[in-house]
Design a protein around this motif. Structure first.
Motif, PDB file in Angstrom:
ATOM      1  N   GLY A 227       0.775  -1.229   0.000  1.00 15.09           N
ATOM      2  CA  GLY A 227       0.000   0.000   0.000  1.00 15.09           C
ATOM      3  C   GLY A 227       0.806   1.277   0.000  1.00 15.09           C
ATOM      4  N   ASN A 228       2.114   1.194  -0.201  1.00 17.20           N
ATOM      5  CA  ASN A 228       2.950   2.385  -0.120  1.00 17.20           C
ATOM      6  C   ASN A 228       2.628   3.408  -1.203  1.00 17.20           C
ATOM      7  OD1 ASN A 228       4.336   1.340   2.082  1.00 17.20           O
ATOM      8  ND2 ASN A 228       5.835   0.304   0.795  1.00 17.20           N
ATOM      9  N   ASP A 229       2.139   2.971  -2.349  1.00 18.30           N
ATOM     10  CA  ASP A 229       1.854   3.889  -3.457  1.00 18.30           C
ATOM     11  C   ASP A 229       0.375   4.196  -3.608  1.00 18.30           C
ATOM     12  OD1 ASP A 229       4.523   3.985  -4.100  1.00 18.30           O
ATOM     13  OD2 ASP A 229       4.390   2.390  -5.592  1.00 18.30           O
ATOM     14  N   LEU A 230      -0.464   3.681  -2.708  1.00 17.77           N
ATOM     15  CA  LEU A 230      -1.907   3.832  -2.862  1.00 17.77           C
ATOM     16  C   LEU A 230      -2.567   4.531  -1.684  1.00 17.77           C
ATOM     17  CD1 LEU A 230      -3.064   0.378  -4.287  1.00 17.77           C
ATOM     18  CD2 LEU A 230      -3.158   2.571  -5.471  1.00 17.77           C
ATOM     19  N   ARG A 231      -3.689   5.140  -1.988  1.00 23.09           N
ATOM     20  CA  ARG A 231      -4.614   5.594  -0.958  1.00 23.09           C
ATOM     21  C   ARG A 231      -5.991   5.083  -1.369  1.00 23.09           C
ATOM     22  NH1 ARG A 231      -5.439   8.661   3.212  1.00 23.09           N
ATOM     23  NH2 ARG A 231      -7.407   9.760   3.498  1.00 23.09           N
ATOM     24  N   ALA A 232      -6.758   4.588  -0.418  1.00 24.93           N
ATOM     25  CA  ALA A 232      -8.072   4.025  -0.715  1.00 24.93           C
ATOM     26  C   ALA A 232      -9.150   4.717   0.112  1.00 24.93           C
ATOM     27  CB  ALA A 232      -8.092   2.532  -0.433  1.00 24.93           C
ATOM     28  N   VAL A 233     -10.301   4.927  -0.527  1.00 27.87           N
ATOM     29  CA  VAL A 233     -11.472   5.474   0.157  1.00 27.87           C
ATOM     30  C   VAL A 233     -12.638   4.540  -0.120  1.00 27.87           C
ATOM     31  CG1 VAL A 233     -13.033   7.425   0.413  1.00 27.87           C
ATOM     32  CG2 VAL A 233     -10.623   7.830  -0.145  1.00 27.87           C
ATOM     33  N   ILE A 234     -13.243   3.998   0.938  1.00 31.33           N
ATOM     34  CA  ILE A 234     -14.370   3.081   0.814  1.00 31.33           C
ATOM     35  C   ILE A 234     -15.617   3.781   1.336  1.00 31.33           C
ATOM     36  CG2 ILE A 234     -15.291   0.816   1.441  1.00 31.33           C
ATOM     37  CD1 ILE A 234     -12.445  -0.061   2.052  1.00 31.33           C
ATOM     38  N   GLU A 235     -16.697   3.753   0.567  1.00 35.25           N
ATOM     39  CA  GLU A 235     -17.889   4.504   0.935  1.00 35.25           C
ATOM     40  C   GLU A 235     -18.968   3.625   1.567  1.00 35.25           C
ATOM     41  OE1 GLU A 235     -19.105   7.241  -2.186  1.00 35.25           O
ATOM     42  OE2 GLU A 235     -17.065   7.187  -2.985  1.00 35.25           O
ATOM     43  N   THR A 236     -18.542   2.709   2.393  1.00 37.33           N
ATOM     44  CA  THR A 236     -19.489   1.884   3.147  1.00 37.33           C
ATOM     45  C   THR A 236     -18.803   1.387   4.405  1.00 37.33           C
ATOM     46  OG1 THR A 236     -21.038   0.030   3.021  1.00 37.33           O
ATOM     47  CG2 THR A 236     -18.877  -0.296   2.040  1.00 37.33           C
ATOM     48  N   THR A 237     -19.572   0.991   5.395  1.00 36.70           N
ATOM     49  CA  THR A 237     -19.002   0.466   6.638  1.00 36.70           C
ATOM     50  C   THR A 237     -19.535  -0.935   6.896  1.00 36.70           C
ATOM     51  OG1 THR A 237     -20.801   1.449   7.927  1.00 36.70           O
ATOM     52  CG2 THR A 237     -18.789   2.752   7.677  1.00 36.70           C
ATOM     53  N   ASP A 238     -18.884  -1.645   7.817  1.00 38.83           N
ATOM     54  CA  ASP A 238     -19.316  -2.989   8.214  1.00 38.83           C
ATOM     55  C   ASP A 238     -19.469  -3.902   7.008  1.00 38.83           C
ATOM     56  OD1 ASP A 238     -19.411  -2.122  10.832  1.00 38.83           O
ATOM     57  OD2 ASP A 238     -21.507  -1.549  10.710  1.00 38.83           O
TER      58      ASP A 238
ATOM     59  N   VAL B 104      -6.035  -6.297   2.698  1.00 40.78           N
ATOM     60  CA  VAL B 104      -5.100  -7.393   2.405  1.00 40.78           C
ATOM     61  C   VAL B 104      -4.511  -7.273   1.002  1.00 40.78           C
ATOM     62  CG1 VAL B 104      -4.902  -9.888   2.090  1.00 40.78           C
ATOM     63  CG2 VAL B 104      -6.188  -8.980   4.027  1.00 40.78           C
ATOM     64  N   ILE B 105      -5.351  -6.990   0.010  1.00 35.80           N
ATOM     65  CA  ILE B 105      -4.877  -7.020  -1.376  1.00 35.80           C
ATOM     66  C   ILE B 105      -4.157  -5.733  -1.768  1.00 35.80           C
ATOM     67  CG2 ILE B 105      -5.581  -7.200  -3.791  1.00 35.80           C
ATOM     68  CD1 ILE B 105      -7.786  -9.085  -2.919  1.00 35.80           C
ATOM     69  N   SER B 106      -4.731  -4.576  -1.403  1.00 37.42           N
ATOM     70  CA  SER B 106      -4.093  -3.317  -1.796  1.00 37.42           C
ATOM     71  C   SER B 106      -3.020  -2.879  -0.801  1.00 37.42           C
ATOM     72  CB  SER B 106      -5.143  -2.211  -1.924  1.00 37.42           C
ATOM     73  OG  SER B 106      -5.552  -1.744  -0.654  1.00 37.42           O
ATOM     74  N   GLY B 107      -3.143  -3.360   0.434  1.00 40.16           N
ATOM     75  CA  GLY B 107      -2.187  -2.950   1.459  1.00 40.16           C
ATOM     76  C   GLY B 107      -2.544  -1.653   2.140  1.00 40.16           C
ATOM     77  N   CYS B 108      -3.676  -1.047   1.768  1.00 35.63           N
ATOM     78  CA  CYS B 108      -4.117   0.190   2.413  1.00 35.63           C
ATOM     79  C   CYS B 108      -4.825  -0.161   3.722  1.00 35.63           C
ATOM     80  CB  CYS B 108      -5.058   0.962   1.497  1.00 35.63           C
ATOM     81  SG  CYS B 108      -4.310   1.524  -0.037  1.00 35.63           S
ATOM     82  N   THR B 109      -4.411   0.444   4.811  1.00 36.17           N
ATOM     83  CA  THR B 109      -5.018   0.167   6.110  1.00 36.17           C
ATOM     84  C   THR B 109      -5.201   1.460   6.893  1.00 36.17           C
ATOM     85  OG1 THR B 109      -2.942  -0.111   7.348  1.00 36.17           O
ATOM     86  CG2 THR B 109      -3.779  -2.044   6.178  1.00 36.17           C
ATOM     87  N   SER B 110      -6.104   1.418   7.848  1.00 36.35           N
ATOM     88  CA  SER B 110      -6.325   2.590   8.701  1.00 36.35           C
ATOM     89  C   SER B 110      -5.073   2.920   9.498  1.00 36.35           C
ATOM     90  CB  SER B 110      -7.511   2.330   9.645  1.00 36.35           C
ATOM     91  OG  SER B 110      -8.709   2.193   8.920  1.00 36.35           O
ATOM     92  N   GLY B 111      -4.369   1.897   9.926  1.00 38.65           N
ATOM     93  CA  GLY B 111      -3.160   2.105  10.710  1.00 38.65           C
ATOM     94  C   GLY B 111      -2.079   2.846   9.946  1.00 38.65           C
ATOM     95  N   LYS B 112      -1.998   2.614   8.650  1.00 31.89           N
ATOM     96  CA  LYS B 112      -1.020   3.328   7.822  1.00 31.89           C
ATOM     97  C   LYS B 112      -1.489   4.735   7.486  1.00 31.89           C
ATOM     98  CE  LYS B 112       0.884  -0.631   5.268  1.00 31.89           C
ATOM     99  NZ  LYS B 112      -0.213  -1.609   5.142  1.00 31.89           N
ATOM    100  N   GLY B 113      -2.772   4.990   7.678  1.00 33.33           N
ATOM    101  CA  GLY B 113      -3.298   6.303   7.365  1.00 33.33           C
ATOM    102  C   GLY B 113      -3.640   6.491   5.907  1.00 33.33           C
ATOM    103  N   ASN B 114      -3.657   5.394   5.131  1.00 35.58           N
ATOM    104  CA  ASN B 114      -3.985   5.534   3.713  1.00 35.58           C
ATOM    105  C   ASN B 114      -5.280   4.812   3.347  1.00 35.58           C
ATOM    106  OD1 ASN B 114      -2.950   2.969   4.029  1.00 35.58           O
ATOM    107  ND2 ASN B 114      -1.603   3.047   2.249  1.00 35.58           N
ATOM    108  N   LEU B 115      -6.116   4.556   4.356  1.00 31.11           N
ATOM    109  CA  LEU B 115      -7.446   3.992   4.129  1.00 31.11           C
ATOM    110  C   LEU B 115      -8.469   4.840   4.871  1.00 31.11           C
ATOM    111  CD1 LEU B 115      -9.494   1.846   3.224  1.00 31.11           C
ATOM    112  CD2 LEU B 115      -8.891   0.516   5.253  1.00 31.11           C
ATOM    113  N   THR B 116      -9.431   5.357   4.125  1.00 32.10           N
ATOM    114  CA  THR B 116     -10.515   6.143   4.713  1.00 32.10           C
ATOM    115  C   THR B 116     -11.824   5.411   4.481  1.00 32.10           C
ATOM    116  OG1 THR B 116      -9.356   8.217   4.285  1.00 32.10           O
ATOM    117  CG2 THR B 116     -11.723   8.353   4.694  1.00 32.10           C
TER     118      THR B 116
END
Length: 205
Positions: free
Chosen positions: A46-57, A66-78
């Motif tokens: 996820g070092n080169d990506l940022r992801a935004v998901i428009e749904t919860t749960d 897992v696949i993109s590597g974007c996580t809340s802990g890294k700060g690149n998943l919203t």
């Protein structure tokens, strides 16, 4: 994306992380595959990506992590509670981005009416053991179908370019004037001359 019977290493890791294979997980796995291909970004935690998901749960959130590597802990998943099956991925190196939205004609009932009918009962916790087993077994087949469906039947893709903002973390902390707990300074609110944490600033006195 290969079928459920011929998992790629990424899909195997995803199933292990999430605990089972289901339609939502399979759908988001296809989304991630499409996004990384469109943006020319290979999986590098996820070092080169940022992801935004428009749904919860949603099960798909685990697929993105897992696949993109974007996580809340890294700060690149919203994660935004908008109730949409929409995923945005941004290449942080050049601002190239894609927004992938579930196709309006995608219908679980067309894949398996039994699963569609049982879903509400299962997720409400009201299903019998037999209904639950039926749902789980048939859901595996649904996931298998989704993994092999033509992508144009699953989602639409919007490409755009956006400005890439560097996210900075606030390491400095200060004490909330009301509860006394330490808070990152960029999360303190000034209210009536006091510096308060978000919960305290929102409380009615």
């Amino acid at each position: 994306m290969e079928k459920e019977t011929e998992h790629t290493p990424s899909l195997e890791a995803l199933i292990q992380f999430h605990g089972h294979l289901c339609g939502g997980l399979a759908f988001a796995a296809r989304v991630c595959e499409k996004a990384t291909n469109e943006l020319g970004v290979q999986c590098n935690h996820g070092n080169d990506l940022r992801a935004v998901i428009e749904t919860t749960d949603a099960c798909g959130i685990d697929a993105v992590q897992v696949i993109s590597g974007c996580t809340s802990g890294k700060g690149n998943l919203t994660i935004l509670d908008y109730g949409k099956h929409a995923y945005t991925f941004i290449n942080r190196r050049n601002g190239e981005a894609v927004r992938i939205l579930r196709h309006r004609d995608f219908d679980l009932e067309r894949i398996d009416p039994v699963v569609a009918k049982l879903r509400k009962t299962v997720f409400s916790g009201e299903a019998t053991e037999e209904e639950r087993m039926t749902f789980d077994l048939r859901m595996l087949k649904v996931a298998d179908v989704i993994l092999s469906m033509p992508e144009e039947e699953l989602f639409t893709v919007q490409r755009f370019k956006t400005e890439v903002f560097k996210k900075t973390k606030a390491f400095e902390q200060a004490e909330c004037a009301r509860c006394g707990e330490m808070v990152a300074v960029n999360r303190l609110n000034d209210k009536d001359g006091e510096r308060l944490c978000i919960p305290c600033s929102e409380k009615r006195v």
